[in-house]
Scaffold this active site. Sequence first.
Site, PDB file in Angstrom:
ATOM      1  N   CYS A 114       0.842  -1.208   0.000  1.00 45.97           N
ATOM      2  CA  CYS A 114       0.000   0.000   0.000  1.00 45.97           C
ATOM      3  C   CYS A 114       0.874   1.254   0.000  1.00 45.97           C
ATOM      4  O   CYS A 114       1.432   1.631   1.036  1.00 45.97           O
ATOM      5  CB  CYS A 114      -0.921  -0.007   1.223  1.00 45.97           C
ATOM      6  N   CYS A 125      -0.372   4.114   2.230  1.00 47.94           N
ATOM      7  CA  CYS A 125      -0.122   3.895   3.663  1.00 47.94           C
ATOM      8  C   CYS A 125       1.359   4.096   4.010  1.00 47.94           C
ATOM      9  O   CYS A 125       1.686   4.697   5.028  1.00 47.94           O
ATOM     10  CB  CYS A 125      -0.504   2.468   4.080  1.00 47.94           C
ATOM     11  N   ASP A 126       2.271   3.583   3.178  1.00 44.97           N
ATOM     12  CA  ASP A 126       3.684   3.493   3.566  1.00 44.97           C
ATOM     13  C   ASP A 126       4.639   4.363   2.751  1.00 44.97           C
ATOM     14  O   ASP A 126       5.822   4.454   3.084  1.00 44.97           O
ATOM     15  CB  ASP A 126       4.157   2.026   3.436  1.00 44.97           C
TER      16      ASP A 126
END
Length: 292
Positions: A129, A132-133
């Site tokens: 993701c 997200c990261d």
Amino acid sequence: MVKCIIIGAGPAGMSAGLYLKRAGIDVLIIEEGVPGGEMLKTNIIENYLGFSSISGGDLALKMSEQIKSFGVPIINDKVTSVIRKDQFIVKTLNSEYKADYVIVAIGREPLKLGVKGESDLLNRGVSYCATCDGAFYRDEDVAVVGGGDSALTEALYLSDICHKVYLLVRKDLRASEILINRVKNKENIIILKNTLVDEFIYSDRLNGVILNNGDKISISGLFIAIGGKPNLDFLNELSVDTNKGYIKTNDKMESSLKGLYAIGDVRDKDFYQIITAVSDGAIAALSIREES
Ligand SMILES: Cc1cc2nc3c(=O)[nH]c(=O)nc-3n(C[C@H](O)[C@H](O)[C@H](O)COP(=O)(O)OP(=O)(O)OC[C@H]3O[C@@H](n4cnc5c(N)ncnc54)[C@H](O)[C@@H]3O)c2cc1C
């Protein structure tokens, strides 16, 4: 005891919840995370009608606020099994619920590459993701594996944060034209076609990958976006027809087991999008209203 339990509060589950509640049917959504599902992994959405451009997080919030304003209850818990007696019994980590109907709206989990070290490197260089990261890899060189819409969306997002983004495509790009053009116009995205990852180079963290042609590329982050597969373990005690791991349904979203419906990305279908998930949810709810 409620009339209908929906498992999962992605766009499919939230849509079904809204339609059921507005039809006066007693409904409960059980969601293990935050309402929104995969939308929360999406940077910008431009193909959901009504919004020319909206972040996945904002669309998720708008949907969850809408269903909450109609009084659709969402419980934060993970469904661990569903069994069928006179009614369905839905077991979660913390409780147990009964319902006449169950709608499965759990989406799918990201597919793994299957390269040695992949699970050990999770959060230490390997991610599924970018939204997200991605921020952990600011100004660094990274790679995205995949050639579809999701992979290109991930690459575009990372290209604004990272120094260089390699796009590792198994054969050729199979994303929408608009995304392909955007990727090609980004100077720091390098597209490598007919490319597979053979090996990870790592010690404590990922340092690079070895490709199928023997080339090595130095990267600190690898984002894998090669599709997904539903995790249907919690249905093991029921007999539900599937195709390649996806639940088979008819046009009303009914599975082979009476009373059990499947909607969104968990369903065996051709197109996996927010708008098709939302449509599935509406159809399942209206079918249940018609039947009950
Ligand atoms: C990077 C990326 C970009 C994308 N971009 C777009 C785009 O631009 N436009 C577009 O239309 N689509 C896009 N998609 C696809 C879209 O997000 C999905 O098709 C859509 O979210 C599917 O909705 P769903 O409700 O079926 O499943 P999901 O959104 O996956 O939601 C499923 C929910 O079920 C919950 N759940 C799972 N198991 C359990 C359990 N056992 N108990 C309780 N809860 C559970 C999960 O936590 C999750 O919240 C993108 C996807 C990705 C990964």
